[in-house]
Design an enzyme around this catalytic site. Structure first.
Site, PDB file in Angstrom:
ATOM      1  N   MET A 151       0.870  -0.751  -0.186  1.00  0.00           N
ATOM      2  CA  MET A 151      -0.031  -0.350   0.544  1.00  0.00           C
ATOM      3  C   MET A 151       0.803   1.135  -0.344  1.00  0.00           C
ATOM      4  O   MET A 151       0.218   2.154   0.482  1.00  0.00           O
ATOM      5  CB  MET A 151      -0.931   0.490   1.395  1.00  0.00           C
ATOM      6  CG  MET A 151      -1.817  -1.104   1.494  1.00  0.00           C
ATOM      7  SD  MET A 151      -3.139  -0.834   1.771  1.00  0.00           S
ATOM      8  CE  MET A 151      -3.111  -1.040   3.493  1.00  0.00           C
ATOM      9  N   GLY A 152       2.080   1.445  -0.576  1.00  0.00           N
ATOM     10  CA  GLY A 152       3.294   2.478  -0.577  1.00  0.00           C
ATOM     11  C   GLY A 152       3.628   2.493   0.674  1.00  0.00           C
ATOM     12  O   GLY A 152       3.249   1.823   2.262  1.00  0.00           O
ATOM     13  N   HIS A 196       9.231  -3.340   3.306  1.00  0.00           N
ATOM     14  CA  HIS A 196       9.149  -3.501   1.646  1.00  0.00           C
ATOM     15  C   HIS A 196       9.856  -3.813   1.144  1.00  0.00           C
ATOM     16  O   HIS A 196      10.017  -5.009   0.085  1.00  0.00           O
ATOM     17  CB  HIS A 196       7.996  -2.495   1.321  1.00  0.00           C
ATOM     18  CG  HIS A 196       6.661  -1.613   2.133  1.00  0.00           C
ATOM     19  ND1 HIS A 196       6.572  -0.745   2.768  1.00  0.00           N
ATOM     20  CD2 HIS A 196       6.279  -2.133   2.234  1.00  0.00           C
ATOM     21  CE1 HIS A 196       5.601  -0.343   3.321  1.00  0.00           C
ATOM     22  NE2 HIS A 196       4.746  -1.785   2.924  1.00  0.00           N
TER      23      HIS A 196
HETATM   24  P1  AMP Z   1       1.739  -2.785   3.340  1.00  0.00           P
HETATM   25  O1  AMP Z   1       2.431  -1.977   2.138  1.00  0.00           O
HETATM   26  O2  AMP Z   1       1.807  -2.915   5.182  1.00  0.00           O
HETATM   27  O3  AMP Z   1       0.180  -3.074   2.956  1.00  0.00           O
HETATM   28  O4  AMP Z   1       2.295  -4.054   3.453  1.00  0.00           O
HETATM   29  C1  AMP Z   1       2.785  -5.040   2.284  1.00  0.00           C
HETATM   30  C2  AMP Z   1       3.826  -5.954   2.419  1.00  0.00           C
HETATM   31  O5  AMP Z   1       4.879  -5.458   3.228  1.00  0.00           O
HETATM   32  C3  AMP Z   1       2.385  -6.918   3.780  1.00  0.00           C
HETATM   33  O6  AMP Z   1       3.256  -8.370   2.869  1.00  0.00           O
HETATM   34  C4  AMP Z   1       3.915  -7.172   4.846  1.00  0.00           C
HETATM   35  O7  AMP Z   1       3.633  -8.015   5.494  1.00  0.00           O
HETATM   36  C5  AMP Z   1       5.137  -6.369   4.541  1.00  0.00           C
HETATM   37  N1  AMP Z   1       5.800  -5.704   5.430  1.00  0.00           N
HETATM   38  C6  AMP Z   1       4.974  -4.959   6.216  1.00  0.00           C
HETATM   39  N2  AMP Z   1       6.017  -3.751   7.029  1.00  0.00           N
HETATM   40  C7  AMP Z   1       6.469  -5.062   7.026  1.00  0.00           C
HETATM   41  C8  AMP Z   1       7.729  -5.243   8.039  1.00  0.00           C
HETATM   42  N3  AMP Z   1       8.546  -4.601   8.865  1.00  0.00           N
HETATM   43  N4  AMP Z   1       8.743  -6.728   8.011  1.00  0.00           N
HETATM   44  C9  AMP Z   1       8.622  -7.555   6.647  1.00  0.00           C
HETATM   45  N5  AMP Z   1       7.368  -7.297   5.869  1.00  0.00           N
HETATM   46  C10 AMP Z   1       6.891  -6.052   6.179  1.00  0.00           C
END
Ligand code: AMP
Length: 283
Positions: A30-31, A37
């Site tokens: 989601m950016g 990420h």
């Molecule tokens: P989001 O942008 O929050 O939807 O996250 C996108 C992807 O990045 C998802 O698969 C999350 O689980 C992963 N993600 C977010 N934060 C972390 C983190 N601190 N460590 C590893 N993966 C992450």
């Protein structure tokens, strides 16, 4: 880096690359990108010929309008970060491109995983997640998609989505990336006021203590201690702390030798909601 905002040209480009035998790794986001990420992207780069990242703040997975409106949007900075690590393709659609006229979730049954923890506190969240991930998988048709264990329940639900809908791809879970002080990286961290940011590493400290305690003590003692610790915390409000089996996400009753457990936590730091989890060891 190639940037697509429309699905048709992206699909055309990717099917050509697939015809040339290229494997595709995909990371939906989601950016507001951070190192967590980026770690998923570098893992995908090691194992695939072509890496696709999507940035889409999915309205159907937010249970509160306020959270959607305030979700950080940093497209220009994200683009620079992706270029710097040589990401191949960025998909950046708008809401109409994804949902056309009807912004609505499909209803899913994930064998009950959807009603636990996050599902209990964020109504409709996993229908929204399932809807967007399924749509993106249909567009990108990756060989492997990478998800962070930071959102462990989401990872298990995506595996279920793939299994139940016979989708032809693999799901790989990646380790949680943390700040130096232990706070799990999250796009929401930038919204923490300074006093909350200073307090927030307490969440991971508590998880680490729970991990140590779980080796010798029973789950109820661990849950009781964590609950007590948060009762008197001046800034952090515990929403839930639970210990659950990794596959079913069923709350533990008694430790069983062959089973794998994790501790899961959700905390409010002011009006910012933070989640984290840790793998547990036991004898
Ligand atoms: P989001 O942008 O929050 O939807 O996250 C996108 C992807 O990045 C998802 O698969 C999350 O689980 C992963 N993600 C977010 N934060 C972390 C983190 N601190 N460590 C590893 N993966 C992450």
């Amino acid at each position: 880096m190639k940037i697509f905002t429309k699905k048709a040209p992206l699909e055309a480009y990717l099917s050509k690359e697939k015809l040339h035998g290229k494997s595709i790794g995909f990371i939906p986001t989601m950016g507001a990108l951070h190192e967590g990420h980026l770690s998923l992207i570098t893992t995908a780069q090691k194992k695939n010929d072509l890496v696709v990242v999507s940035i889409f703040v999915n309205p159907t997975q937010f249970d509160k309008d306020e959270d959607l409106i305030n979700y950080p949007k940093t497209f220009e900075a994200d683009k620079i970060q992706l270029e710097k690590i040589s990401c191949d393709v960025l998909f950046y659609p708008d809401v109409t491109e994804i949902y056309e006229d009807v912004i609505r979730s499909e209803s899913f049954y994930f064998d009950g995983l959807e009603h636990k923890m996050e599902g209990k506190y964020r109504k409709g969240h996993f229908n929204g997640v399932g809807t967007i991930v399924k749509i993106l998988f249909q567009i990108v048709k990756p060989n492997v998609a990478y998800f962070g264990q930071k959102d462990f329940q989401q990872l298990q639900i995506i595996k279920k989505l793939v299994q139940k809908h016979n989708l032809n791809l693999l799901i790989e879970g990646c380790p949680i990336f943390r700040e130096k002080d232990g706070l799990a990286m999250s796009s929401r961290n930038v919204r923490l006021e300074e006093k909350y940011r200073t307090a927030a590493p307490f969440i991971y400290q508590t998880l680490q203590e729970a991990q140590n305690q779980f080796i010798k003590q029973n789950p109820f003692e661990v849950i009781l201690r964590v609950t007590e610790q948060f009762k008197y915390h001046p800034l952090l409000k515990l929403e839930y702390f639970t210990i659950a089996e990794e596959e079913t996400l069923e709350t533990i009753k008694e430790k069983e030798k062959e089973k794998n457990y994790r501790a899961f936590i959700a905390v409010f730091a002011g009006n910012i909601r933070l989640i984290d989890n840790i793998k547990l060891k036991h004898s």
